[in-house]
Design a protein around this motif. Structure first.
Motif, PDB file in Angstrom:
ATOM      1  N   GLY A 283       2.119   9.810  -7.746  1.00  0.00           N
ATOM      2  CA  GLY A 283       2.707  10.221  -6.961  1.00  0.00           C
ATOM      3  C   GLY A 283       1.297  10.835  -5.858  1.00  0.00           C
ATOM      4  N   GLN A 284       0.612  10.599  -5.675  1.00  0.00           N
ATOM      5  CA  GLN A 284      -1.032  10.641  -5.696  1.00  0.00           C
ATOM      6  C   GLN A 284      -2.115   9.553  -4.959  1.00  0.00           C
ATOM      7  N   TYR A 285      -2.489   9.504  -4.325  1.00  0.00           N
ATOM      8  CA  TYR A 285      -2.952   7.926  -3.604  1.00  0.00           C
ATOM      9  C   TYR A 285      -4.064   7.640  -4.438  1.00  0.00           C
TER      10      TYR A 285
ATOM     11  N   LEU B 236       0.558  -1.287  -0.186  1.00  0.00           N
ATOM     12  CA  LEU B 236      -0.509   0.066   0.504  1.00  0.00           C
ATOM     13  C   LEU B 236       1.147   1.087  -0.076  1.00  0.00           C
ATOM     14  N   GLY B 237       1.986   1.563   1.051  1.00  0.00           N
ATOM     15  CA  GLY B 237       2.516   2.685   0.902  1.00  0.00           C
ATOM     16  C   GLY B 237       3.403   2.658  -0.178  1.00  0.00           C
ATOM     17  N   LEU B 238       3.758   1.554  -1.103  1.00  0.00           N
ATOM     18  CA  LEU B 238       4.219   2.249  -2.634  1.00  0.00           C
ATOM     19  C   LEU B 238       3.477   2.348  -3.673  1.00  0.00           C
ATOM     20  N   SER B 239       1.775   2.948  -3.378  1.00  0.00           N
ATOM     21  CA  SER B 239       1.254   2.847  -4.260  1.00  0.00           C
ATOM     22  C   SER B 239       1.182   4.268  -4.799  1.00  0.00           C
ATOM     23  N   GLU B 240       1.470   5.428  -4.404  1.00  0.00           N
ATOM     24  CA  GLU B 240       1.826   6.829  -4.594  1.00  0.00           C
ATOM     25  C   GLU B 240       2.131   7.184  -6.238  1.00  0.00           C
TER      26      GLU B 240
END
Length: 396
Positions: A347-349, A338-342
């Motif tokens: 650069g935006q969830y 999840l933390g690498l999704s941006e």
């Protein structure tokens, strides 16, 4: 002469050393989603590389694209093997109950919003309900495929026997003609537990891959020879070998590697995650059963999902469903990575099934139904505790 040779060697050495300083550094495994899992045989590594190449193939009209489609390659929806973006979000339309999609002869279940010159893209038919589906990350899927049906059923609690307000259920659907049930599969009235996709409407990675080729790119195969435009059976536009290479690639992508696990805030966030019952659906640890790929066989892993359907309340009820799921039911999405999704989403969830949530906090606050109690407990946390919980989620 010797002096000139010595000077030349010194210059070459300095030049090579200088060039080394400009070489790009390889990212750490925990900082990227893509990459093969450890323990593959040479043959499996070769298959992984072929699948990786096929995953990046860009189709054109001369190689079978369309004539109506959503995208022209697998990787365009899964950059870096991660989550998609609003630009790649798909529209699914059709049914609002389990009576079957009544719009299959009108282009359902997926809207192809692009077309080749001379053709018209689809539009949603009158009377159809629809939902937006943002492409998910594709890493670690092999581990999820080889969780046994028995273990999934053990996590289910359809009657909420422990009275915690959570009653996850497996999604039972008949198999497609080309899908072969796993050796340890459990059936119920001719139906099998499906586990992939937003509504858990795909049985395995072959089912998922064949569907993506056909519905996302308009590419036919022997598994699904139906042209999305004409509705007729046509010659395959991608080989069985390529399909199986992509399936092998998806099976053997590594699981996301957690980060900052010794950070005190992350540790406290993990405690809070369990305390407010997020782990009741986002099961931290699962184990695979037997797999013909030894690297996947009988392995413990940490996806933070139970692979079950849960009623998520009115805010996430789009009035559209697939198979036998309710319109408000969604498969618990894995939280790993999840933390690498941006980084894969520009650069935006863009979180939840349709990407509507622009932050982890917003995604939590849109939870309802069976997750209502956990959401309310999150709201009652202090700002510091909320920050720690978010840091934990971003560490996965």
């Amino acid at each position: 002469m010797k002096t000139k040779i010595l000077l030349f060697n010194v210059i070459c050495t300095i030049t090579i050393a200088s060039c080394d300083n400009f070489e790009p550094m390889l990212p750490n495994s925990e900082d990227v989603l893509d990459g093969e899992m450890e323990g593959l045989t040479l043959a499996q590594q070769a298959e992984f590389l072929r699948g990786d190449e096929a995953f990046a193939e860009v189709f054109t009209s001369s190689t079978g694209l369309g004539p109506i489609f959503n995208t022209n390659s697998c990787i365009s929806c899964h950059a870096g093997d991660g989550k998609g973006h609003p630009f790649t979000t798909l529209t699914r339309f059709g049914q609002s109950d389990n009576s079957g999609n009544q719009f299959l002869n009108m282009g359902g279940p997926q809207l192809q919003n692009r077309s080749l010159p001379g053709y018209e893209p689809e539009s949603i038919p009158n009377g159809a309900t629809f939902s937006k589906f943002t492409p998910p990350a594709v890493t670690g899927l092999g581990f999820l495929q080889f969780v046994t049906d028995e273990d999934i059923l053990a996590l289910a609690d359809p009657n909420d026997t422990n009275d915690d307000g959570i009653s996850g259920v497996p999604h039972w659907i008949p198999l497609k003609d080309f899908v072969i049930p796993a050796p340890n599969a459990i059936s119920q009235n001719g139906m099998y537990i499906h586990r992939f996709g937003k509504k858990a409407a795909a049985y395995d990675l072959l089912d998922q891959t064949v569907g993506a080729y056909n519905e996302d790119m308009g590419i036919t195969s022997t598994f699904n020879p139906i042209d999305t435009y004409s509705g007729l059976s046509i010659d395959p536009e991608v080989s069985d070998a390529t399909i199986r290479d992509v399936v092998a690639y998806l099976q053997t992508l590594k699981a996301p590697v957690p980060r900052n696990q010794n950070d005190p805030n992350v540790i406290n966030g993990k405690t809070l995650f369990n305390q407010i019952q997020c782990a009741s659906c986002h099961t931290p640890t699962l184990t695979t059963g037997y797999s013909p790929i030894e690297a996947l066989s009988f392995k413990e892993f940490n996806p933070y999902t139970d692979l079950l359907l849960h009623d998520m309340g009115s805010d996430l009820d789009d009035g559209y469903t697939e198979g036998n799921a309710l319109t408000s039911e969604w498969r618990t999405p894995p939280l790993w990575g999840l933390g690498l999704s941006e980084s894969t989403q520009g650069g935006q969830y863009f979180l939840l099934h349709d990407g509507r949530a622009r932050s982890i906090s917003e995604a939590i606050l849109l939870h309802g139904g069976e997750a209502e109690n956990s959401k309310n407990q999150f709201l009652n946390l202090s700002e510091t505790e909320k920050d720690d919980l978010i840091k934990f989620l971003e560490s996965l």
